[in-house]
Design a protein around this motif. Structure first.
Motif, mmCIF file in Angstrom:
data_model
loop_
_atom_site.group_PDB
_atom_site.id
_atom_site.type_symbol
_atom_site.label_atom_id
_atom_site.label_comp_id
_atom_site.label_asym_id
_atom_site.label_seq_id
_atom_site.Cartn_x
_atom_site.Cartn_y
_atom_site.Cartn_z
ATOM 1 N N ILE A 60 0.790 -1.219 0.074
ATOM 2 C CA ILE A 60 0.068 0.079 -0.106
ATOM 3 C C ILE A 60 0.778 1.128 0.040
ATOM 4 O O ILE A 60 1.982 1.235 0.772
ATOM 5 C CB ILE A 60 -1.126 0.090 1.232
ATOM 6 N N ARG A 61 0.460 2.236 -0.884
ATOM 7 C CA ARG A 61 1.535 3.145 -0.957
ATOM 8 C C ARG A 61 0.507 4.312 -1.383
ATOM 9 O O ARG A 61 -0.713 4.391 -2.052
ATOM 10 C CB ARG A 61 2.711 3.126 -1.959
ATOM 11 N N GLU A 62 1.198 5.725 -1.589
ATOM 12 C CA GLU A 62 0.436 6.859 -2.029
ATOM 13 C C GLU A 62 0.409 6.740 -3.706
ATOM 14 O O GLU A 62 1.464 6.545 -4.143
ATOM 15 C CB GLU A 62 1.058 8.189 -1.393
ATOM 16 N N ALA A 63 -0.742 7.418 -4.182
ATOM 17 C CA ALA A 63 -0.701 7.259 -5.675
ATOM 18 C C ALA A 63 0.268 8.365 -6.079
ATOM 19 O O ALA A 63 0.382 9.191 -5.516
ATOM 20 C CB ALA A 63 -2.141 7.407 -6.131
ATOM 21 N N ARG A 64 0.875 8.051 -7.076
ATOM 22 C CA ARG A 64 1.872 9.104 -8.159
ATOM 23 C C ARG A 64 1.177 9.466 -9.363
ATOM 24 O O ARG A 64 0.342 9.030 -9.781
ATOM 25 C CB ARG A 64 3.137 8.355 -8.172
ATOM 26 N N PRO A 65 1.357 10.601 -9.921
ATOM 27 C CA PRO A 65 0.802 11.123 -11.124
ATOM 28 C C PRO A 65 1.003 10.036 -12.187
ATOM 29 O O PRO A 65 -0.254 9.862 -12.944
ATOM 30 C CB PRO A 65 1.761 12.329 -11.563
ATOM 31 N N ALA A 109 -6.787 15.245 -1.589
ATOM 32 C CA ALA A 109 -6.938 14.262 -0.852
ATOM 33 C C ALA A 109 -5.762 13.111 -0.884
ATOM 34 O O ALA A 109 -5.113 13.325 -1.763
ATOM 35 C CB ALA A 109 -8.232 13.297 -1.414
ATOM 36 N N LYS A 110 -5.789 12.261 0.084
ATOM 37 C CA LYS A 110 -4.744 11.293 0.017
ATOM 38 C C LYS A 110 -5.293 10.039 -0.750
ATOM 39 O O LYS A 110 -5.915 9.565 -0.327
ATOM 40 C CB LYS A 110 -4.205 10.822 1.292
ATOM 41 N N VAL A 111 -4.737 9.998 -1.990
ATOM 42 C CA VAL A 111 -5.068 8.631 -2.651
ATOM 43 C C VAL A 111 -4.074 7.449 -2.467
ATOM 44 O O VAL A 111 -2.685 7.776 -2.808
ATOM 45 C CB VAL A 111 -5.191 8.915 -4.292
ATOM 46 N N LEU A 112 -4.450 6.699 -1.829
ATOM 47 C CA LEU A 112 -3.921 5.308 -1.806
ATOM 48 C C LEU A 112 -3.977 4.405 -2.874
ATOM 49 O O LEU A 112 -5.036 4.114 -3.196
ATOM 50 C CB LEU A 112 -3.806 4.821 -0.361
ATOM 51 N N VAL A 113 -3.041 3.337 -3.279
ATOM 52 C CA VAL A 113 -3.020 2.286 -4.082
ATOM 53 C C VAL A 113 -2.470 0.884 -3.547
ATOM 54 O O VAL A 113 -1.588 1.164 -2.575
ATOM 55 C CB VAL A 113 -2.410 2.662 -5.547
ATOM 56 N N ASP A 172 -7.223 -0.389 6.045
ATOM 57 C CA ASP A 172 -6.256 -0.306 7.078
ATOM 58 C C ASP A 172 -5.254 0.895 7.232
ATOM 59 O O ASP A 172 -5.275 1.613 8.091
ATOM 60 C CB ASP A 172 -5.540 -1.655 7.323
ATOM 61 N N ALA A 173 -4.910 0.946 5.971
ATOM 62 C CA ALA A 173 -3.901 2.155 5.841
ATOM 63 C C ALA A 173 -4.597 3.492 5.775
ATOM 64 O O ALA A 173 -4.256 4.584 6.448
ATOM 65 C CB ALA A 173 -3.277 2.104 4.321
#
Length: 173
Positions: free
Chosen positions: A11-16, A61-65, A116-117
């Motif tokens: 699980i990580r933060e989305a990038r462009p 927003a914080k977009v997680l993937v 969870d993240a």
């Protein structure tokens, strides 16, 4: 989710560079799942454009993937308190939206590490008192999933728009 599958998920933060695949994942997941569960739901071109506009979501927003072996297979977005477009009704609360997994992974528990993240970000990083969210009326399986995680129905915060009725849920910390 199988332990083997869970070990392979990051699980990580989305990038462009994730924007296009996340947008298509959202459209595919929402259309596929709602078509099965709520066949009366129609996704307009405008709604599809909105789902695909991941860059705009990342701006506020914080977009997680969820990534597995280099492939984005799930996503969720969390709006911080007071962010433009947030639908959180409680002061200081985060707004959770756009939870989706790749159709290939539906029903395998991939939403668990994503949620969870998101909950960890809200609770530990942002230190908010709650997460608010809305679920389309009739999406009972989705509502039950959130309720199993401790979200409670909050009928006073339901949204009744001309095109959809959304039921409100809240997770307080």
């Amino acid at each position: 989710m199988s332990t083997d599958l869970l070990k392979r998920v990051v699980i990580r933060e989305a990038r462009p560079e994730d924007d296009a695949v996340v947008g298509e994942l959202l459209v595919e997941a929402f259309i596929t799942q709602y078509a099965k569960k709520l066949p009366e739901v129609v996704y307009t071109d405008e709604r599809k454009r909105s789902l695909r506009d991941v860059a705009a979501k990342r701006a506020v927003a914080k977009v997680l993937v969820a990534e597995m072996e280099g492939r984005v297979v799930g996503t969720v977005a969390l709006w911080p308190p007071g962010a433009p477009g947030s639908e959180a009704w409680l002061p200081g609360a985060a707004d959770l939206r756009h939870l989706a997994t790749s159709v290939d992974f539906h029903g395998q528990g991939l939403s668990t590490p994503l949620l969870d993240a998101a909950e960890r970000v809200a609770r530990e990083d942002w230190r908010v008192p709650a997460i608010c969210l809305h679920v389309r009326r009739g999406a009972q399986g989705v509502a039950r999933m959130y309720q199993r995680r401790g979200f409670l129905r909050e009928p006073s915060a339901d949204l009744d728009t001309p095109s959809v009725f959304l039921e409100a849920f809240v997770l307080r910390f």
